[in-house]
Design a protein around this motif. Structure first.
Motif, short mmCIF file in Angstrom:
data_model
loop_
_atom_site.label_atom_id
_atom_site.label_comp_id
_atom_site.label_asym_id
_atom_site.label_seq_id
_atom_site.Cartn_x
_atom_site.Cartn_y
_atom_site.Cartn_z
N THR A 47 48.77 57.32 38.17
CA THR A 47 47.45 56.80 38.53
C THR A 47 46.49 57.94 38.84
O THR A 47 45.34 57.95 38.38
CB THR A 47 47.55 55.88 39.76
N ALA A 48 46.95 58.90 39.61
CA ALA A 48 46.10 60.04 39.99
C ALA A 48 45.69 60.84 38.76
O ALA A 48 44.53 61.27 38.66
CB ALA A 48 46.83 60.93 40.99
N GLU A 49 46.63 61.06 37.84
CA GLU A 49 46.29 61.81 36.63
C GLU A 49 45.25 61.08 35.80
O GLU A 49 44.32 61.70 35.24
CB GLU A 49 47.56 62.05 35.80
N MET A 55 48.42 45.27 30.75
CA MET A 55 48.72 44.54 31.99
C MET A 55 50.11 44.87 32.54
O MET A 55 50.46 44.44 33.64
CB MET A 55 48.60 43.04 31.75
N LEU A 56 50.91 45.63 31.79
CA LEU A 56 52.21 46.06 32.30
C LEU A 56 52.09 47.21 33.28
O LEU A 56 53.06 47.54 33.97
CB LEU A 56 53.14 46.44 31.14
N ARG A 57 50.92 47.86 33.32
CA ARG A 57 50.68 48.88 34.34
C ARG A 57 50.32 48.18 35.65
O ARG A 57 49.32 47.46 35.73
CB ARG A 57 49.53 49.80 33.93
N ARG A 58 51.15 48.38 36.67
CA ARG A 58 50.87 47.74 37.95
C ARG A 58 49.56 48.22 38.56
O ARG A 58 48.97 47.53 39.39
CB ARG A 58 52.04 47.99 38.90
N ASP A 59 49.13 49.41 38.13
CA ASP A 59 47.89 49.97 38.66
C ASP A 59 46.71 49.69 37.74
O ASP A 59 45.66 50.33 37.86
CB ASP A 59 48.03 51.49 38.86
N PHE A 60 46.87 48.73 36.82
CA PHE A 60 45.81 48.48 35.84
C PHE A 60 44.47 48.23 36.49
O PHE A 60 43.45 48.82 36.13
CB PHE A 60 46.19 47.29 34.93
N PHE A 61 44.41 47.33 37.46
CA PHE A 61 43.12 46.99 38.06
C PHE A 61 42.57 48.13 38.92
O PHE A 61 41.36 48.32 39.01
CB PHE A 61 43.21 45.69 38.84
N GLU A 62 43.45 48.91 39.50
CA GLU A 62 42.99 50.09 40.24
C GLU A 62 42.30 51.07 39.28
O GLU A 62 41.24 51.64 39.58
CB GLU A 62 44.17 50.77 40.94
N ILE A 63 42.90 51.24 38.10
CA ILE A 63 42.32 52.12 37.08
C ILE A 63 41.01 51.53 36.55
O ILE A 63 40.01 52.24 36.40
CB ILE A 63 43.32 52.33 35.93
N LEU A 64 41.02 50.23 36.29
CA LEU A 64 39.83 49.58 35.76
C LEU A 64 38.66 49.67 36.75
O LEU A 64 37.52 49.96 36.36
CB LEU A 64 40.14 48.12 35.43
N GLU A 65 38.94 49.41 38.01
CA GLU A 65 37.89 49.48 39.02
C GLU A 65 37.33 50.90 39.12
O GLU A 65 36.11 51.10 39.24
CB GLU A 65 38.45 49.03 40.38
N TYR A 66 38.20 51.89 39.05
CA TYR A 66 37.76 53.29 39.13
C TYR A 66 36.88 53.63 37.93
O TYR A 66 35.83 54.28 38.07
CB TYR A 66 38.97 54.21 39.19
N ALA A 67 37.29 53.16 36.74
CA ALA A 67 36.52 53.43 35.53
C ALA A 67 35.15 52.79 35.59
O ALA A 67 34.15 53.38 35.16
CB ALA A 67 37.29 52.94 34.31
N ARG A 68 35.07 51.59 36.14
CA ARG A 68 33.76 50.93 36.25
C ARG A 68 32.85 51.63 37.25
O ARG A 68 31.63 51.69 37.06
CB ARG A 68 33.96 49.45 36.63
N ARG A 69 33.44 52.19 38.30
CA ARG A 69 32.62 52.94 39.26
C ARG A 69 31.98 54.16 38.60
O ARG A 69 30.92 54.62 39.01
CB ARG A 69 33.46 53.38 40.47
N LEU A 70 32.63 54.66 37.55
CA LEU A 70 32.10 55.79 36.79
C LEU A 70 31.13 55.32 35.71
O LEU A 70 30.66 56.13 34.92
CB LEU A 70 33.24 56.60 36.18
N THR A 71 30.88 54.02 35.66
CA THR A 71 29.89 53.36 34.78
C THR A 71 30.22 53.45 33.29
O THR A 71 29.33 53.41 32.46
CB THR A 71 28.45 53.89 35.04
N PHE A 72 31.48 53.56 32.94
CA PHE A 72 31.85 53.44 31.53
C PHE A 72 31.55 52.03 31.03
O PHE A 72 31.69 51.05 31.78
CB PHE A 72 33.35 53.70 31.32
#
Length: 369
Positions: free
Chosen positions: A48-50, A74-91
């Protein structure tokens, strides 16, 4: 492509900006599609950090469109954490998923995060055909249920269909299903070789007669005579044209941090675990070579009658052994479209191709007259 996106692409090209990146979070999947080009084992996915660090780097590099795919994301348990982070970066985010793990809670979060679109692969409107391709009983029903729910949540859904021998007779049924659901659909007649170079999946591709049927379907191509016409020799401007956006304004990053020009162009160009994304983008020797190629630099294709209209994929050519050579799969498409074989096809099957060319000439002559 919209006028705005065209302008953005042209500006990104001029500035050397990676406008669009596909990031695969995992190659693991809960389906086993017979044509899939991926190895589904986990060989050490980025943490997740990488991934968050990579997203920061891509945002700094100017990436605007981020396609998040897999495997099954959806098999990544951190999927929504990654998605939320990406949206904060306005992709501007596009998702690719089989959707079988998306329920009400997941759909609502995807909607609330402002995802641009969700692409779901549907191979047939018939469960026995679709499920035989995914090798998962009940997968069609589960994917369609998810599409209906995503649509009810106001999300833009796109159905993607890969044309194969197994589902050749069903593409119109899939299009009708998409219309019934109120979603867009795409059809791709290319079966991609596996990323490790194994070409066994290519045998699933449809034959010449099936391609001819598709290319003469007015509902798909519009004006059939115009679509199937033999174009004039490439102009000087066309000889200087770029093959595609791969490596120019687009890139692909694997779950292991490997950077490639495109998911269909598995030329290793660097790894984000060892180098910054922007340094790979700007300084990779492999990407520089990809960017140096123009139609005029392709010994066979620059002399081909189809040079100005061929859909030649440099990645498919690379997987045949030479990124500056022809892509036989694309040569076959041009042949099915026009009835005129390329020099590449003539060199591979001279007797058969010459016979087809002779048979095609009276029709072409009659049309000209």
């Amino acid at each position: 492509m919209s006028v705005l996106m065209q302008e953005m692409s042209e500006k990104a090209l001029a500035l050397g900006v990676p406008l669009s990146v596909q990031l695969d979070l995992t190659y693991r999947c809960n389906e086993r599609c017979v044509h899939c080009y991926l190895d589904h084992d986990d060989h050490g996915e980025m943490t997740t950090a990488e991934i968050k660090y990579l997203l920061d780097e891509m945002a700094e590099a100017g990436v605007f469109i981020l396609t998040i795919s897999g495997g099954e994301i959806m098999l990544r348990r951190d999927f929504f954490e990654i998605l939320e982070y990406a949206r904060r970066l306005t992709f501007c985010i596009k998702l690719k998923t089989n959707a079988v793990l998306i329920r009400e809670r997941e759909a609502a979060r995807i909607r609330d995060l402002g995802v641009e679109s969700v692409q779901v692969s549907i191979y047939s409107h018939r469960p026995e055909v679709h499920d035989a391709i995914t090798l998962v009983p009940g997968s069609l029903k589960r994917s369609l249920d998810a599409i209906r729910f995503l649509k009810s949540q106001g999300l833009k859904v796109i159905i993607a269909n890969v044309l194969m021998t197994e589902n050749m007779q069903d593409y119109q049924g899939v299009r009708a299903l998409a219309e019934e659901l109120g979603v867009n659909s795409t059809l791709d007649p290319t079966v991609t070789p596996m990323m490790d170079g194994n070409r066994s999946t290519v045998r699933l591709g449809v034959d010449e007669s099936a391609l001819k049927q598709v290319f003469r379907d007015q509902s798909l191509v519009g004006d059939v005579d115009e679509f199937c016409a033999v174009a004039a020799s490439p102009s000087e401007d066309q000889m200087q044209a770029l093959p595609c956006s791969a490596g120019h304004t687009a890139a692909y990053v694997s779950p292991y941090g490997d950077v490639y020009p495109c998911v269909q162009f598995p030329l290793p160009s660097g790894n984000v675990r060892k180098q910054r994304f922007i340094d790979i983008w700007k300084h990779s020797d492999q990407l520089r070579e990809v960017r140096s190629i123009r139609l005029k630099d392709l010994p066979s294709c620059s002399q081909c009658a189809h040079g100005s209209t061929c859909t030649r994929c440099p990645g498919l050519a690379f997987m045949e052994g030479n990124m500056r050579g022809p892509s036989t799969q694309d040569c076959e498409k041009s042949f099915a479209r026009t009835g005129i074989p390329s020099a590449n096809l003539l060199s591979r099957k001279p007797a058969a191709a010459n016979l087809v060319q002779i048979r095609a000439l009276p029709t072409l002559a009659g049309a000209t007259a």
